[in-house]
Design an enzyme around this catalytic site. Structure first.
Site, PDB file in Angstrom:
ATOM      1  N   HIS A  32       0.866  -1.194   0.000  1.00 16.97           N
ATOM      2  CA  HIS A  32       0.000   0.000   0.000  1.00 16.97           C
ATOM      3  C   HIS A  32       0.895   1.234   0.000  1.00 16.97           C
ATOM      4  CE1 HIS A  32      -3.698   2.163   2.027  1.00 16.97           C
ATOM      5  NE2 HIS A  32      -3.060   2.957   1.175  1.00 16.97           N
ATOM      6  N   GLU A 215     -10.999   3.663   6.330  1.00 11.11           N
ATOM      7  CA  GLU A 215      -9.948   4.582   6.808  1.00 11.11           C
ATOM      8  C   GLU A 215     -10.678   5.718   7.524  1.00 11.11           C
ATOM      9  OE1 GLU A 215      -7.931   6.735   3.673  1.00 11.11           O
ATOM     10  OE2 GLU A 215      -6.280   7.376   4.970  1.00 11.11           O
ATOM     11  N   ASP A 293       1.910   4.099   2.711  1.00 10.22           N
ATOM     12  CA  ASP A 293       0.858   4.939   2.127  1.00 10.22           C
ATOM     13  C   ASP A 293       1.427   6.065   1.249  1.00 10.22           C
ATOM     14  OD1 ASP A 293      -1.810   5.374   1.600  1.00 10.22           O
ATOM     15  OD2 ASP A 293      -2.292   6.333   3.496  1.00 10.22           O
TER      16      ASP A 293
HETATM   17  N1  HPA Z   1      -6.542   7.415   1.279  1.00  7.10           N
HETATM   18  C1  HPA Z   1      -7.229   7.687   0.182  1.00  7.10           C
HETATM   19  N2  HPA Z   1      -6.660   8.127  -0.927  1.00  7.10           N
HETATM   20  C2  HPA Z   1      -5.351   8.303  -0.954  1.00  7.10           C
HETATM   21  C3  HPA Z   1      -4.579   8.036   0.146  1.00  7.10           C
HETATM   22  C4  HPA Z   1      -5.195   7.549   1.314  1.00  7.10           C
HETATM   23  O1  HPA Z   1      -4.594   7.279   2.370  1.00  7.10           O
HETATM   24  N3  HPA Z   1      -3.306   8.315  -0.211  1.00  7.10           N
HETATM   25  C5  HPA Z   1      -3.312   8.724  -1.487  1.00  7.10           C
HETATM   26  N4  HPA Z   1      -4.566   8.721  -1.948  1.00  7.10           N
HETATM   27 ZN    ZN Z   2      -3.706   4.803   0.565  1.00  3.07          ZN
END
Ligand code: HPA
Ligand code: ZN
Length: 354
Positions: A32, A215, A293
């Protein structure tokens, strides 16, 4: 922890004092990582100069100071602005290459990189330019760095279904350059169902399917990512704990969660690292992995995520083994590659136990 999901470490008795060294040395996969989120301020400025793009920040330091986020959207605004310096095939190559060098330093054997074509095609950069630059860096990494890298194309969920279908259409001539599709960007108000038909088409095409869910969005989005999109992994997924039946289901199915601890702190999903639920998720028998991320924005690459998480949550060598092993098991590589890297992981732990 449930016996089914904790892989027994090949050896016991690695002292806590050796954990930082072990976390660095152990081979691992990263599942990720948004490649546009690896764009460091220094590279943003260098590319802006190379391409004659004006930035709204006078210096690298001023840009870095702007990285104080209150939620996902406050980050995405800056993240999309940063990507505006990417115009040419070499820009995409150079960005990916810089990340892949860091991946090698962190002993990442395999990485599955997200990219956001719509961020670029909406600015008039052709799909072909994006994918060719990224693919070239991935191919080089294999031969020059010994790092295996694959691409996963993400659809921006704040945009329409129609735009996602156009992106899929544009990607088809380059089908062999990516292994799957994902769903990212602003989660709230953009449920998985919005992309049910696009994902159904991708499934028909034999692409791997993943989706960001849970999230900032509710646990119900995780259920929908599984049932409606048929996602094979859930990106983030930390809010699954709000639905005990879902936790049980994820554990039973062995669905991997690609958790991103430093991201979760920076975007205020948790107040501070010692309040993160990663240890709890492991205890529930979930197939958890650690990922970075958007490392240029969130204060660290993969090993920094491991170090800070282990320190704050007081995790041990068994957790390190489980997390690294999960990263290979949840990846989209061949069984032979998984076995090879897990054997190397076992050797590393044996060496540390001596
Ligand atoms: N969440 C959603 N979209 C994203 C993220 C994330 O953590 N990072 C880059 N695009
Ligand atoms: Zn992400």
């Amino acid at each position: 922890m449930s016996a089914a999901t904790v892989s027994p470490m090949p050896v016991a008795g690695i002292p806590a004092a050796r954990l930082p060294e072990l976390l660095q040395a152990m081979p691992k996969a990263e599942l990720h990582m948004h490649i546009e989120g690896s764009l460091e301020p220094e590279l943003i400025f260098a590319l802006a100069q190379r391409n004659g793009v004006a930035l709204s920040y006078p210096s690298v330091e001023d840009l870095r100071k702007a990285y104080a986020f209150t939620d996902l959207q406050s980050f995405l605004d800056i993240y999309y602005a940063g990507a505006s310096v990417l115009l040419k095939e070499d820009d995409f190559h150079d960005m990916a290459w810089a990340y892949l060098l860091k991946a090698q330093e962190d002993n990442i054997r395999h990485t599955e990189l997200f990219f956001d074509p719509q961020t670029h095609t909406d600015r008039g950069v052709p799909f072909e330019v994006v994918i060719k630059g990224l693919s070239r860096a991935c191919a080089r990494a294999k031969t020059e760095l010994g790092v295996s890298a694959s691409l996963i194309m993400c659809f921006l969920r704040h945009l329409s279904e129609e735009s996602a279908f156009e992106t899929l259409q544009a990607s088809l001539p380059y089908r062999e350059h990516f292994i799957g599709v994902g769903l990212d960007s602003g989660e709230r108000g953009n449920p998985p169902e919005k992309f049910a038909r696009v994902f159904a088409k991708c499934r028909e095409l034999g692409l791997h399917l993943v989706a960001h869910a849970g999230e900032e969005g509710p646990a119900a989005y995780i259920v929908d990512a599984l049932d409606v999109l048929h996602a094979e992994r859930i990106d983030h997924g930390v809010r699954c704990v709000e639905d005990p039946a879902l936790v049980e289901r994820l554990a039973k199915q062995g669905t991997a969660l690609t958790v991103c601890p430093l991201s979760n702190i920076k975007l205020c999903v948790f107040d501070k690292m010692d309040a993160h639920n990663l240890g709890h998720l492991l205890e529930q028998g979930l197939k958890v992995t650690i990922n970075s991320d958007d490392p240029a924005y969130f204060g660290g690459y993969l090993n920094q995520n491991f170090l800070e998480t282990f320190e704050a949550l007081d995790l041990d060598a068994q957790a390190a083994y489980t997390l690294a092993r999960n990263s290979f098991e949840a990846s989209f590589v061949s069984e032979a590659d998984k076995a090879r890297w897990i054997a190397e992981l076992d050797d590393t732990f044996r060496r540390f136990a001596q």
